[in-house]
Design a protein around this motif. Structure first.
Motif, PDB file in Angstrom:
ATOM      1  N   PRO A 108     -49.019  -9.260   7.890  1.00 49.55           N
ATOM      2  CA  PRO A 108     -48.098  -9.133   9.029  1.00 49.55           C
ATOM      3  C   PRO A 108     -48.537 -10.011  10.202  1.00 49.55           C
ATOM      4  CG  PRO A 108     -48.742  -6.974   8.166  1.00 49.55           C
ATOM      5  CD  PRO A 108     -49.648  -7.978   7.536  1.00 49.55           C
ATOM      6  N   ASP A 109     -47.558 -10.570  10.883  1.00 49.42           N
ATOM      7  CA  ASP A 109     -47.823 -11.364  12.078  1.00 49.42           C
ATOM      8  C   ASP A 109     -48.131 -10.418  13.232  1.00 49.42           C
ATOM      9  OD1 ASP A 109     -48.038 -13.275  13.985  1.00 49.42           O
ATOM     10  OD2 ASP A 109     -45.947 -13.943  13.894  1.00 49.42           O
ATOM     11  N   LYS A 110     -49.309 -10.505  13.789  1.00 51.20           N
ATOM     12  CA  LYS A 110     -49.742  -9.582  14.829  1.00 51.20           C
ATOM     13  C   LYS A 110     -48.804  -9.626  16.035  1.00 51.20           C
ATOM     14  CE  LYS A 110     -53.783  -8.316  17.624  1.00 51.20           C
ATOM     15  NZ  LYS A 110     -55.186  -8.661  17.975  1.00 51.20           N
ATOM     16  N   GLY A 111     -48.395  -8.445  16.468  1.00 53.27           N
ATOM     17  CA  GLY A 111     -47.535  -8.335  17.640  1.00 53.27           C
ATOM     18  C   GLY A 111     -46.061  -8.532  17.378  1.00 53.27           C
ATOM     19  N   SER A 112     -45.669  -8.683  16.094  1.00 55.25           N
ATOM     20  CA  SER A 112     -44.261  -8.949  15.783  1.00 55.25           C
ATOM     21  C   SER A 112     -43.485  -7.697  15.362  1.00 55.25           C
ATOM     22  CB  SER A 112     -44.153 -10.002  14.672  1.00 55.25           C
ATOM     23  OG  SER A 112     -44.677  -9.495  13.451  1.00 55.25           O
ATOM     24  N   LEU A 113     -44.139  -6.550  15.303  1.00 56.70           N
ATOM     25  CA  LEU A 113     -43.457  -5.326  14.886  1.00 56.70           C
ATOM     26  C   LEU A 113     -42.386  -4.944  15.898  1.00 56.70           C
ATOM     27  CD1 LEU A 113     -43.280  -2.938  12.915  1.00 56.70           C
ATOM     28  CD2 LEU A 113     -44.944  -1.739  14.361  1.00 56.70           C
ATOM     29  N   ARG A 114     -41.165  -4.734  15.414  1.00 58.91           N
ATOM     30  CA  ARG A 114     -40.047  -4.328  16.250  1.00 58.91           C
ATOM     31  C   ARG A 114     -39.323  -3.151  15.609  1.00 58.91           C
ATOM     32  NH1 ARG A 114     -42.576  -7.061  18.978  1.00 58.91           N
ATOM     33  NH2 ARG A 114     -41.982  -8.870  20.261  1.00 58.91           N
ATOM     34  N   SER A 115     -38.810  -2.279  16.446  1.00 62.57           N
ATOM     35  CA  SER A 115     -38.041  -1.131  15.962  1.00 62.57           C
ATOM     36  C   SER A 115     -36.644  -1.173  16.573  1.00 62.57           C
ATOM     37  CB  SER A 115     -38.745   0.183  16.329  1.00 62.57           C
ATOM     38  OG  SER A 115     -38.908   0.298  17.725  1.00 62.57           O
ATOM     39  N   PHE A 116     -35.671  -0.726  15.816  1.00 60.43           N
ATOM     40  CA  PHE A 116     -34.294  -0.739  16.298  1.00 60.43           C
ATOM     41  C   PHE A 116     -33.531   0.422  15.661  1.00 60.43           C
ATOM     42  CE2 PHE A 116     -35.020  -3.722  12.860  1.00 60.43           C
ATOM     43  CZ  PHE A 116     -34.099  -3.336  11.907  1.00 60.43           C
ATOM     44  N   ARG A 117     -32.607   0.948  16.421  1.00 58.98           N
ATOM     45  CA  ARG A 117     -31.779   2.032  15.906  1.00 58.98           C
ATOM     46  C   ARG A 117     -30.560   1.448  15.188  1.00 58.98           C
ATOM     47  NH1 ARG A 117     -31.823   7.313  17.374  1.00 58.98           N
ATOM     48  NH2 ARG A 117     -32.802   6.889  19.404  1.00 58.98           N
ATOM     49  N   VAL A 118     -30.172   2.069  14.084  1.00 60.02           N
ATOM     50  CA  VAL A 118     -28.995   1.629  13.341  1.00 60.02           C
ATOM     51  C   VAL A 118     -28.055   2.808  13.128  1.00 60.02           C
ATOM     52  CG1 VAL A 118     -30.184  -0.247  12.133  1.00 60.02           C
ATOM     53  CG2 VAL A 118     -30.110   2.027  11.096  1.00 60.02           C
ATOM     54  N   VAL A 119     -26.758   2.506  13.132  1.00 65.93           N
ATOM     55  CA  VAL A 119     -25.743   3.497  12.777  1.00 65.93           C
ATOM     56  C   VAL A 119     -25.656   3.536  11.259  1.00 65.93           C
ATOM     57  CG1 VAL A 119     -23.359   4.217  13.097  1.00 65.93           C
ATOM     58  CG2 VAL A 119     -24.505   2.874  14.875  1.00 65.93           C
ATOM     59  N   MET A 120     -25.641   4.744  10.696  1.00 65.68           N
ATOM     60  CA  MET A 120     -25.677   4.884   9.247  1.00 65.68           C
ATOM     61  C   MET A 120     -24.411   4.363   8.581  1.00 65.68           C
ATOM     62  SD  MET A 120     -27.473   8.601   8.803  1.00 65.68           S
ATOM     63  CE  MET A 120     -29.099   8.932   9.512  1.00 65.68           C
ATOM     64  N   ARG A 121     -24.571   3.825   7.404  1.00 65.48           N
ATOM     65  CA  ARG A 121     -23.453   3.283   6.632  1.00 65.48           C
ATOM     66  C   ARG A 121     -22.461   4.368   6.220  1.00 65.48           C
ATOM     67  NH1 ARG A 121     -26.873   0.767   1.941  1.00 65.48           N
ATOM     68  NH2 ARG A 121     -28.296   0.551   3.718  1.00 65.48           N
ATOM     69  N   GLN A 122     -21.289   3.915   5.773  1.00 65.66           N
ATOM     70  CA  GLN A 122     -20.196   4.759   5.272  1.00 65.66           C
ATOM     71  C   GLN A 122     -19.490   5.560   6.359  1.00 65.66           C
ATOM     72  OE1 GLN A 122     -19.078   4.354   2.148  1.00 65.66           O
ATOM     73  NE2 GLN A 122     -20.709   2.832   1.997  1.00 65.66           N
ATOM     74  N   LEU A 123     -19.710   5.243   7.611  1.00 66.68           N
ATOM     75  CA  LEU A 123     -18.950   5.850   8.695  1.00 66.68           C
ATOM     76  C   LEU A 123     -17.701   5.002   8.965  1.00 66.68           C
ATOM     77  CD1 LEU A 123     -21.769   6.867  11.206  1.00 66.68           C
ATOM     78  CD2 LEU A 123     -20.461   8.376   9.700  1.00 66.68           C
ATOM     79  N   ASP A 124     -16.634   5.654   9.403  1.00 64.48           N
ATOM     80  CA  ASP A 124     -15.366   4.975   9.658  1.00 64.48           C
ATOM     81  C   ASP A 124     -15.049   4.968  11.155  1.00 64.48           C
ATOM     82  OD1 ASP A 124     -14.664   4.399   6.940  1.00 64.48           O
ATOM     83  OD2 ASP A 124     -14.150   6.508   6.675  1.00 64.48           O
ATOM     84  N   TYR A 125     -14.782   3.782  11.669  1.00 63.01           N
ATOM     85  CA  TYR A 125     -14.454   3.605  13.079  1.00 63.01           C
ATOM     86  C   TYR A 125     -13.017   3.105  13.224  1.00 63.01           C
ATOM     87  CZ  TYR A 125     -19.216   4.265  14.774  1.00 63.01           C
ATOM     88  OH  TYR A 125     -20.427   4.819  15.116  1.00 63.01           O
ATOM     89  N   THR A 126     -12.404   3.420  14.361  1.00 61.39           N
ATOM     90  CA  THR A 126     -11.043   2.973  14.630  1.00 61.39           C
ATOM     91  C   THR A 126     -10.951   2.411  16.047  1.00 61.39           C
ATOM     92  OG1 THR A 126     -10.092   4.647  13.156  1.00 61.39           O
ATOM     93  CG2 THR A 126      -8.618   3.632  14.774  1.00 61.39           C
ATOM     94  N   SER A 127     -10.296   1.256  16.159  1.00 60.32           N
ATOM     95  CA  SER A 127     -10.026   0.649  17.455  1.00 60.32           C
ATOM     96  C   SER A 127      -8.516   0.539  17.630  1.00 60.32           C
ATOM     97  CB  SER A 127     -10.660  -0.746  17.536  1.00 60.32           C
ATOM     98  OG  SER A 127     -10.204  -1.448  18.671  1.00 60.32           O
TER      99      SER A 127
END
Length: 232
Positions: free
Chosen positions: A139-158
């Motif tokens: 691993p490249d030191k200092g490159s660890l990143r975390s991110f939140r994701v919306v779970m798949r198979q959800l349906d959105y409407t605009s």
């Protein structure tokens, strides 16, 4: 005024990024409302649709056909420095989860005190982590990143709201069916959205529905690429 709906199904985990994180928890948070429901801003969605439509128009044969559909795009999405005569004909609403679900959960939060915003957000999302890998596999030191994701198979409407049935661009009359056709092919072409869409996240399927909940994507997309000599 007429109403259409763009329905978006998440085929992979997706990040509706808002440009910041939560100190000590994640580097990239998702956009969410006061009740913890993730959503995609209408302005962002409109930009993505406009980009896809521009790409499709660019591969049309040069000449009358391409010129016509460029005017259709201007009618739908507007153009930089738009005046009253060249404003967008469509308003793109935020892409949200089903209204009845949001109302039911909001009642549990604000009236029954049985849920919290954080619990709702945690139920619909998860946290992913990634790091860069050097050539030797470490691993490249200092490159660890975390991110939140919306779970798949959800349906959105605009909601897509047309302010008028026709538009006039450079003395050319643009009809509603042409604008809807461009939106239909743009929806079909829109396959990725959100942060990380160039890294495999945000794979989606989009369809266009009318106000009676009928899928009109295939029907309307057949008009794209034709040209009508209608002027005023």
């Amino acid at each position: 005024m007429s109403l259409y709906h763009l329905k978006i199904r998440l085929l992979s985990d997706t990040t509706f990024g808002r440009g910041d994180g939560v100190a000590g928890l994640i580097d990239s948070e998702v956009e969410h409302d006061r009740d913890g429901f993730p959503y995609l801003r209408g302005r962002t969605l409109k930009g993505l649709l406009s980009e896809e439509c521009d790409n499709l128009i660019a591969i049309l044969p040069a000449g009358n056909i391409r010129d016509r559909w460029q005017k259709v795009a201007c009618a739908v999405f507007g153009s930089p420095g738009s005046s009253l005569n060249t404003m967008a004909s469509i308003h793109v609403g935020d892409a949200m989860l089903p209204k009845d679900l949001r109302q039911a959960v909001a009642y549990q939060i604000h009236q029954e005190n049985k849920l919290t915003k954080t619990e709702v957000l945690d139920a619909l999302t998860t946290i992913r982590r990634q790091t860069a890998i050097q050539l030797d596999g470490t691993p490249d030191k200092g490159s660890l990143r975390s991110f939140r994701v919306v779970m798949r198979q959800l349906d959105y409407t605009s909601d897509l709201i047309f302010e008028s049935e026709k538009a006039e661009i450079e003395d050319v009359l643009i009809e509603k069916n042409e604008m809807l056709s461009l939106l239909a092919v743009g929806a079909l072409s829109l396959r990725y959205l959100g942060s990380g869409r160039n890294r495999g996240r945000g794979h989606v399927q989009c369809r266009l529905f009318n106000n009676t909940e009928n899928d009109v994507t295939a029907e309307l997309s057949n008009f794209f690429g034709t040209v009508k000599e209608v002027s005023v």
